[in-house]
Design a protein around this motif. Structure first.
Motif, mmCIF file in Angstrom:
data_model
loop_
_atom_site.group_PDB
_atom_site.id
_atom_site.type_symbol
_atom_site.label_atom_id
_atom_site.label_comp_id
_atom_site.label_asym_id
_atom_site.label_seq_id
_atom_site.Cartn_x
_atom_site.Cartn_y
_atom_site.Cartn_z
ATOM 1 N N ARG A 281 0.817 -1.219 0.000
ATOM 2 C CA ARG A 281 0.000 0.000 0.000
ATOM 3 C C ARG A 281 0.845 1.262 0.000
ATOM 4 N NH1 ARG A 281 -4.869 -1.873 4.227
ATOM 5 N NH2 ARG A 281 -5.941 -3.206 2.690
ATOM 6 N N ARG A 282 2.050 1.173 0.581
ATOM 7 C CA ARG A 282 2.934 2.339 0.592
ATOM 8 C C ARG A 282 3.464 2.649 -0.805
ATOM 9 N NH1 ARG A 282 4.979 1.251 5.025
ATOM 10 N NH2 ARG A 282 6.733 -0.075 4.411
ATOM 11 N N HIS A 283 3.731 1.607 -1.590
ATOM 12 C CA HIS A 283 4.345 1.813 -2.905
ATOM 13 C C HIS A 283 3.359 1.699 -4.066
ATOM 14 C CE1 HIS A 283 8.238 1.918 -1.043
ATOM 15 N NE2 HIS A 283 8.085 0.719 -0.513
ATOM 16 N N PHE A 284 2.140 1.374 -3.786
ATOM 17 C CA PHE A 284 1.170 1.122 -4.858
ATOM 18 C C PHE A 284 0.871 2.383 -5.657
ATOM 19 C CE2 PHE A 284 -2.926 0.627 -6.839
ATOM 20 C CZ PHE A 284 -2.910 -0.679 -7.296
ATOM 21 N N ARG A 285 1.018 2.276 -6.962
ATOM 22 C CA ARG A 285 0.574 3.281 -7.927
ATOM 23 C C ARG A 285 0.062 2.507 -9.137
ATOM 24 N NH1 ARG A 285 2.429 5.308 -4.014
ATOM 25 N NH2 ARG A 285 3.535 7.310 -3.746
ATOM 26 N N TRP A 286 -1.006 2.995 -9.747
ATOM 27 C CA TRP A 286 -1.546 2.291 -10.913
ATOM 28 C C TRP A 286 -0.519 2.222 -12.033
ATOM 29 C CZ3 TRP A 286 -5.367 -0.850 -10.476
ATOM 30 C CH2 TRP A 286 -6.385 -0.618 -9.541
ATOM 31 N N LYS A 287 0.254 3.299 -12.195
ATOM 32 C CA LYS A 287 1.271 3.302 -13.241
ATOM 33 C C LYS A 287 2.304 2.210 -12.988
ATOM 34 C CE LYS A 287 4.751 6.183 -15.533
ATOM 35 N NZ LYS A 287 5.400 7.510 -15.587
ATOM 36 N N SER A 288 2.724 2.064 -11.734
ATOM 37 C CA SER A 288 3.709 1.032 -11.398
ATOM 38 C C SER A 288 3.123 -0.361 -11.592
ATOM 39 C CB SER A 288 4.194 1.215 -9.955
ATOM 40 O OG SER A 288 4.880 2.441 -9.818
ATOM 41 N N LEU A 289 1.857 -0.548 -11.209
ATOM 42 C CA LEU A 289 1.221 -1.846 -11.386
ATOM 43 C C LEU A 289 1.145 -2.212 -12.863
ATOM 44 C CD1 LEU A 289 -0.182 -4.106 -9.695
ATOM 45 C CD2 LEU A 289 -2.351 -3.035 -10.334
ATOM 46 N N SER A 290 0.901 -1.218 -13.704
ATOM 47 C CA SER A 290 0.794 -1.474 -15.150
ATOM 48 C C SER A 290 2.118 -1.908 -15.764
ATOM 49 C CB SER A 290 0.284 -0.220 -15.872
ATOM 50 O OG SER A 290 1.270 0.803 -15.866
ATOM 51 N N LEU A 291 3.226 -1.672 -15.061
ATOM 52 C CA LEU A 291 4.546 -2.046 -15.572
ATOM 53 C C LEU A 291 4.873 -3.515 -15.312
ATOM 54 C CD1 LEU A 291 6.603 1.090 -14.446
ATOM 55 C CD2 LEU A 291 5.823 0.546 -16.752
ATOM 56 N N CYS A 292 4.054 -4.207 -14.527
ATOM 57 C CA CYS A 292 4.287 -5.633 -14.270
ATOM 58 C C CYS A 292 4.262 -6.398 -15.594
ATOM 59 C CB CYS A 292 3.230 -6.194 -13.328
ATOM 60 S SG CYS A 292 3.390 -5.628 -11.624
ATOM 61 N N PRO A 293 5.264 -7.188 -15.873
ATOM 62 C CA PRO A 293 5.312 -7.881 -17.171
ATOM 63 C C PRO A 293 4.250 -8.965 -17.325
ATOM 64 C CG PRO A 293 7.131 -8.565 -15.762
ATOM 65 C CD PRO A 293 6.466 -7.430 -15.067
ATOM 66 N N ARG A 294 3.748 -9.507 -16.203
ATOM 67 C CA ARG A 294 2.732 -10.560 -16.278
ATOM 68 C C ARG A 294 1.451 -10.125 -15.571
ATOM 69 N NH1 ARG A 294 5.117 -16.270 -14.557
ATOM 70 N NH2 ARG A 294 5.109 -15.220 -12.516
ATOM 71 N N LYS A 295 0.335 -10.271 -16.254
ATOM 72 C CA LYS A 295 -0.948 -9.866 -15.682
ATOM 73 C C LYS A 295 -1.265 -10.648 -14.414
ATOM 74 C CE LYS A 295 -3.064 -8.300 -20.014
ATOM 75 N NZ LYS A 295 -4.188 -8.487 -20.978
ATOM 76 N N LYS A 296 -0.840 -11.912 -14.365
ATOM 77 C CA LYS A 296 -1.093 -12.735 -13.187
ATOM 78 C C LYS A 296 -0.425 -12.131 -11.953
ATOM 79 C CE LYS A 296 1.219 -16.521 -12.605
ATOM 80 N NZ LYS A 296 1.759 -17.903 -12.747
ATOM 81 N N ASP A 297 0.802 -11.652 -12.113
ATOM 82 C CA ASP A 297 1.506 -11.041 -10.988
ATOM 83 C C ASP A 297 0.824 -9.749 -10.555
ATOM 84 O OD1 ASP A 297 3.268 -13.112 -11.141
ATOM 85 O OD2 ASP A 297 4.849 -11.983 -12.163
ATOM 86 N N ALA A 298 0.388 -8.962 -11.533
ATOM 87 C CA ALA A 298 -0.309 -7.720 -11.213
ATOM 88 C C ALA A 298 -1.592 -8.015 -10.438
ATOM 89 C CB ALA A 298 -0.624 -6.945 -12.489
ATOM 90 N N ALA A 299 -2.299 -9.071 -10.839
ATOM 91 C CA ALA A 299 -3.538 -9.448 -10.151
ATOM 92 C C ALA A 299 -3.260 -9.868 -8.709
ATOM 93 C CB ALA A 299 -4.230 -10.574 -10.911
ATOM 94 N N MET A 300 -2.154 -10.588 -8.490
ATOM 95 C CA MET A 300 -1.797 -11.013 -7.142
ATOM 96 C C MET A 300 -1.441 -9.816 -6.258
ATOM 97 S SD MET A 300 0.407 -14.480 -7.868
ATOM 98 C CE MET A 300 0.436 -14.969 -6.144
ATOM 99 N N ILE A 301 -0.724 -8.860 -6.837
ATOM 100 C CA ILE A 301 -0.367 -7.650 -6.085
ATOM 101 C C ILE A 301 -1.626 -6.879 -5.707
ATOM 102 C CG2 ILE A 301 0.762 -5.394 -6.276
ATOM 103 C CD1 ILE A 301 2.852 -6.831 -8.101
ATOM 104 N N LEU A 302 -2.540 -6.754 -6.649
ATOM 105 C CA LEU A 302 -3.785 -6.038 -6.382
ATOM 106 C C LEU A 302 -4.605 -6.757 -5.305
ATOM 107 C CD1 LEU A 302 -5.525 -3.622 -7.149
ATOM 108 C CD2 LEU A 302 -6.546 -5.016 -8.963
#
Length: 331
Positions: A281-302
Motif C-alpha cells: 500500500r505504501r508503494h502502490f501506484r496504478w502506473k507502477s502496477l501497469s509495468l508488471c510484465p505478467r498480468k497474473k503477478d499484477a492481479a496477485m499484487i492487487l
C-alpha cells in the motif's frame, strides 16, 4: 613492452557451497586478465567450504582466505572482502557461480575504452532482455537498474572502480534486496556506466538457497531496502520512480508467496502478510502496477493490496495446484 595492468580484486562470499566451489575458483584463476587477486570470505560455513578456501589459498598466492567465527550474512562477507581488497578495481563472484575466462578482461577494456566507472556484462541462467553494447549516463544507468535490463539488480557480472565501492559498501543490516540498495547507492556516485552484451557470467540456481527458503526477519529487511530506494529515487531520479515502485511491488509479491508456500517465522504467516501488505500500500501506484510484465503477478499484487486474507487463500490454492501438477509430471 606492455604496461602492467592494474590489479583487480575478485571478492567471493562463501557459505556452505563445497560441492560447487572448485568450479567457481578455477574459473577465477583461469582469467585471461593478467593481474588478479581473489579474496574468499568464509561466512562460518558448516560444511567443508572453509577447508576448500584454505586449500586453494595454500596452492596459489593470488588467493586469500578469510574465516568468520560466526555467520554474519553476505553483506558482511562482501564488506570484509572490500576492506581487504588491494586492487584498483573490484568484482564480485558468488561461490556457487562461475565466469568465462575473458570476463574480467572484457569488462576492464570496456571501462578503459569508454571512460566509465562501472561496466556490466550479460549472464547465463537469469532471464534478462539483452540489449546492444552501450554507455549510459548516471540517470540512464539508474533507470536501467530500475527496469532490470539490460543489466540486473545484483553486484556480480560487473566491474567497479574500487574507490566507488569503498565509499558505498553494503548495508550489513540488510539481508535481502541488499544488492539493489548497494547498486543504487553506487550508481548515484558513478558518472558513466558501460554495458557489454556478451554473456560472461554463469548464474547457478541452487536448491536450498536463500531465494527459495521461507520468510523470516532477515528476509523482511528487503522491505526497508525497497523503501530507501523508492524514497530516494522519487527525489533524485523521478523518471525512474515508477519502475522502482514496480520492483518493490514485485518483491512484496514474491515474499508474500514464499510466506504462504514455505511458511513464515514462528508460524505467523498472516502477521507476515499484513506487514507485506502495508508495504504494498505504501508503494502502490496504478502506473507502477501497469509495468508488471505478467498480468497474473499484477492481479496477485492487487489482491494483496485489497486483502491479505483473500491473498492467503488464493495463494494457498495456487500452491497446492502447482504441487499436484508437479507431482503428476514427475510420476
Amino acid at each position: 613492452m606492455e604496461r602492467e595492468k592494474p590489479l583487480i580484486s575478485v571478492i567471493v562470499p562463501v557459505y556452505n557451497v563445497e560441492a560447487c566451489m572448485e568450479r567457481c575458483l578455477d574459473s577465477i584463476l583461469a582469467q585471461t586478465y593478467p593481474s588478479v587477486e581473489a579474496i574468499l570470505v568464509d561466512d562460518a560455513s558448516t560444511d567443508n567450504s572453509g577447508a576448500v578456501c584454505d586449500r586453494y589459498a595454500a596452492c596459489d598466492a593470488r588467493i586469500t582466505a578469510i574465516h568468520f567465527p560466526e555467520n554474519r550474512g553476505p553483506s558482511a562477507a562482501r564488506n570484509e572482502g572490500i576492506r581487504q581488497a588491494q586492487g584498483a578495481y573490484i568484482s564480485f563472484v558468488d561461490s556457487d557461480d562461475y565466469i568465462e575466462p575473458d570476463m574480467l578482461e572484457t569488462l576492464y577494456q570496456s571501462m578503459v575504452d569508454h571512460g566509465t566507472e562501472v561496466s556490466a556484462c550479460g549472464a547465463f541462467g537469469i532471464a534478462l532482455k539483452d540489449g546492444p553494447a552501450a554507455v549510459y549516463s548516471q540517470a540512464e544507468a539508474v533507470r536501467r537498474l530500475a527496469q532490470g535490463t539490460p543489466f540486473n539488480h545484483v553486484p556480480w557480472g560487473k566491474l567497479y572502480h574500487a574507490e566507488l565501492v569503498k565509499k558505498r559498501p553494503f548495508d550489513e543490516g540488510v539481508y535481502y534486496s541488499e544488492d539493489l540498495l548497494f547498486l543504487y547507492q553506487l550508481l548515484k556516485q558513478a558518472r558513466r556506466v558501460s554495458y557489454v552484451p556478451d554473456r560472461l557470467y554463469h548464474y547457478v540456481q541452487r536448491e536450498g538457497s536463500q531465494v527459495q527458503s521461507g520468510v523470516d526477519a532477515r528476509k523482511c529487511t528487503a522491505l526497508s531496502a525497497q523503501d530507501a530506494v523508492c524514497q530516494d529515487a522519487s527525489i533524485h531520479f523521478p523518471e525512474a520512480a515508477a519502475d522502482f515502485r514496480q520492483l518493490a511491488l514485485e518483491v512484496d509479491r514474491s515474499l508474500a508467496v514464499l510466506a504462504v508456500k514455505k511458511g513464515a517465522q514462528e508460524g505467523k504467516t498472516f502477521a507476515c502478510l499484513k506487514r507485506i501488505q502495508r508495504n504494498v500500500r505504501r508503494h502502490f501506484r496504478w502506473k507502477s502496477l501497469s509495468l508488471c510484465p505478467r498480468k497474473k503477478d499484477a492481479a496477485m499484487i492487487l489482491t494483496l493490496y485489497v486483502s491479505a486474507l483473500i491473498f492467503w487463500a488464493a495463494a494457498a490454492v495456487h500452491c497446492r495446484f502447482r504441487r499436484r501438477k508437479e507431482g503428476e509430471n514427475g510420476a
